[in-house]
Structure formats: structure tokens, C-alpha cells
Write an enzyme that holds these catalytic residues in place. Sequence first.
Site, PDB file in Angstrom:
ATOM      1  N   GLN A 192      37.849  36.420  42.283  1.00  0.00           N
ATOM      2  CA  GLN A 192      37.497  37.364  43.361  1.00  0.00           C
ATOM      3  C   GLN A 192      37.706  38.767  42.823  1.00  0.00           C
ATOM      4  O   GLN A 192      38.802  39.103  42.354  1.00  0.00           O
ATOM      5  CB  GLN A 192      38.393  37.123  44.578  1.00  0.00           C
ATOM      6  CG  GLN A 192      38.143  35.754  45.215  1.00  0.00           C
ATOM      7  CD  GLN A 192      39.068  35.467  46.372  1.00  0.00           C
ATOM      8  OE1 GLN A 192      40.281  35.490  46.215  1.00  0.00           O
ATOM      9  NE2 GLN A 192      38.519  35.190  47.539  1.00  0.00           N
ATOM     10  N   MET A 206      43.385  42.897  42.170  1.00  0.00           N
ATOM     11  CA  MET A 206      41.962  42.658  41.926  1.00  0.00           C
ATOM     12  C   MET A 206      41.723  42.765  40.427  1.00  0.00           C
ATOM     13  O   MET A 206      42.100  43.780  39.886  1.00  0.00           O
ATOM     14  CB  MET A 206      41.081  43.720  42.601  1.00  0.00           C
ATOM     15  CG  MET A 206      41.565  44.142  43.934  1.00  0.00           C
ATOM     16  SD  MET A 206      42.792  45.479  43.703  1.00  0.00           S
ATOM     17  CE  MET A 206      44.172  44.755  44.519  1.00  0.00           C
ATOM     18  N   PRO A 207      41.165  41.862  39.767  1.00  0.00           N
ATOM     19  CA  PRO A 207      40.715  40.606  40.349  1.00  0.00           C
ATOM     20  C   PRO A 207      41.851  39.598  40.590  1.00  0.00           C
ATOM     21  O   PRO A 207      42.906  39.721  40.006  1.00  0.00           O
ATOM     22  CB  PRO A 207      39.748  40.075  39.293  1.00  0.00           C
ATOM     23  CG  PRO A 207      40.238  40.631  38.020  1.00  0.00           C
ATOM     24  CD  PRO A 207      40.795  41.975  38.349  1.00  0.00           C
ATOM     25  N   THR A 208      41.567  38.662  41.480  1.00  0.00           N
ATOM     26  CA  THR A 208      42.446  37.510  41.684  1.00  0.00           C
ATOM     27  C   THR A 208      41.716  36.291  41.149  1.00  0.00           C
ATOM     28  O   THR A 208      40.580  36.016  41.542  1.00  0.00           O
ATOM     29  CB  THR A 208      42.772  37.349  43.180  1.00  0.00           C
ATOM     30  OG1 THR A 208      43.516  38.489  43.606  1.00  0.00           O
ATOM     31  CG2 THR A 208      43.613  36.100  43.424  1.00  0.00           C
TER      32      THR A 208
END
Lengths: 62, 62, 62, 62, 62, 62
Positions: free
Chosen positions: E7, D1-3
Amino acid sequence: MPTINVQMFEGRTLEQKRAFVKAITEAACTTLGSSPESVDVIITDVKKDNWATGGVLWTDKK
Amino acid sequence: MPTINVQMFEGRTLEQKRAFVKAITEAACTTLGSSPESVDVIITDVKKDNWATGGVLWTDKK
Amino acid sequence: MPTINVQMFEGRTLEQKRAFVKAITEAACTTLGSSPESVDVIITDVKKDNWATGGVLWTDKK
Amino acid sequence: MPTINVQMFEGRTLEQKRAFVKAITEAACTTLGSSPESVDVIITDVKKDNWATGGVLWTDKK
Amino acid sequence: MPTINVQMFEGRTLEQKRAFVKAITEAACTTLGSSPESVDVIITDVKKDNWATGGVLWTDKK
Amino acid sequence: MPTINVQMFEGRTLEQKRAFVKAITEAACTTLGSSPESVDVIITDVKKDNWATGGVLWTDKK
């Protein structure tokens, strides 16, 4: 905006894609009130080896 | 529904993908109560040139 | 890797999601040889107002 | 995270991608406080046949 | 182009997002030669109930 | 197939979404030869806090 990502089986011709993105963009403009230049359509060509429905790859369906 | 998109490194065999989509679909049906025909699994094969973790492409990791 | 994105209708309980991500991850490890820590599962809850099949929103299907 | 998933036109060199993922990852760490190892960047190379803006494929724009 | 989808866990402030999208966009322009106006960044806030690593939801990790 | 993911700003009415998914699906059927039941459209409503163009969040644009 909007940004439209489309996953479809590979094998469509350039002519089909050309008609598809034009029609999709017009549909977005007519129903959402978007300006054409704000509409992006990105196509991903997916091989039948890489898509399964019901747990079976499409390459294996008859 | 559900639609399951999977990004993985390229190089898996068709046999591995076949087993994977079957197992994933069964997992969804068992735990979510989905019917098999409602489960789509779409695989994206990613090259090591195109995936980085920690700011380094996997093609450059040793 | 793999990174697994799942779109499903909203309304699943935390308990269902817990079982689902565990089962999906095990399926990936068994069939692809991934290590568990390398598997990410990201769920997107989709409202029936926001998903259509056959041109009809699921909120309008009977 | 994040992606972080990035869709860009195909044609970038490995050297450009190397610099890009490094810079993006540093940007995420500096502004979000992420640790570098938690940042994944996945690049999708898109052909000009597969991306349209304003209803016109980029392969058809002059 | 490029279109960058991110994300991340929910909870970032507007100020953090503001700094993040600015930094990401500058990184893309510097390393890829994109013009700023061609860079879209779209953030998806993900709840810890909806993201698992290693088969365990982040809401359940200690 | 195809599966169409649409990211748009939040705020569209149910009536607009209903017209949009109908028009998009018809466009896909007409230009690609898909059967209506094979077309999924999934909408993601994006807040102006979460979308940037040119490095600036839309919530900050005037």
C-alpha cells in the site's frame, strides 16, 4: 490471479479446508475463466477472541 | 460494512481487546452512521519477529 | 502499530472520513495505550458492484 | 508509507527474515524515494495446510 | 509464495513501479531463496484522503 | 464469517462478478457449513500496472 484470501474461525479440519479450496477454485475457473493453476487461496484461521461483530467479541457471545 | 482489520503486536489481554473492539465499533457508528451489527473488527496479533520499521525487526530494536 | 485497514462502501464525504479516522485513532490510544503517531488508518472505498453478502452483490439488493 | 504485507510459508529463520526486511526496505527506498523510517514490513507465516494453488493445498502436493 | 501486497500513496509513475517490483522480487529471491516466478507483488495506490497517521488524513497535513 | 477478499485483474463484467460471488458463497456453504448470510465476498479490481509476477508487471508481459 485471482488471489483469494479467506478469514474464517479456527477449528475447520484439514478435510474441510481441502474440500473448500477445491470448490472455491472450481467456482473461480467456471465463472471467471481462470486457469486452475492461476488461482491461489490463502486461509487465515481467526480465533473467537480476535473477531467482533456489533462491538462484541465472538468469544463473549452466547 | 465496514470491515475493519487491525494488525497489532501480540500481547494484548482479552480485556483490552474487548474494550478496543467496543470503542472502534462505536467510533464507526457515530461518525459513519453504520449500524453496530454491520461492523466487523478482525484483529491479527503480530509477533515482533514479523514486523519491521526502517528495515529492522522490532525484536531487534532496543 | 496498530495498522488499521477499513473496507467500507464508497460515498463517504471527506468530512466523515476525517471524523472517523480521528475517532478510531482515539479509540485505539485509549484502549490499547498506543501513541497517536503509531496509529495508521487506511480506508478502502468499495463499490457496491464489488461487495456481496449472502451471494448477492449489494448493487443488486433492494 | 509504504506498508508492505508479505504472506510466505512458515519455516523461515529469524536470520532470513532479518535479511529480507532489510533488503525489501532498501528496495523501496531506492526505487520509490521513501525514507527508511516510513517503510513498514509485516510478515504473515502461512502453514501449508492453509495455502492452495490450483485447488490443492500445498500440504497435499508432492 | 511469497505474495507481497504493497500500500503506497498514489502518484508513482509506471517507471517507478517497474523498478520497484523488480527490486522487491530480487530481494525476496536473494534472501528467502524463492524462485522469481513464485513471487507476486500487488500494489494498491492509496489517496491521501484515505490514509491517516496520528488521527489526521494526509490530505490535511502540511 | 467467512470473509473472502478476492484480488483479480480489472475488466470482469458485472455479470461475471454476479456469477462468481454466487458460486463462491455456495462453495463456502457446502464445504464449511456456513449460512449464506454470514459470507461476505469483497472484490478488488487490480490494474495490470499494479500486479507483477516474476518481477515484471503484467502490463509489460507479452
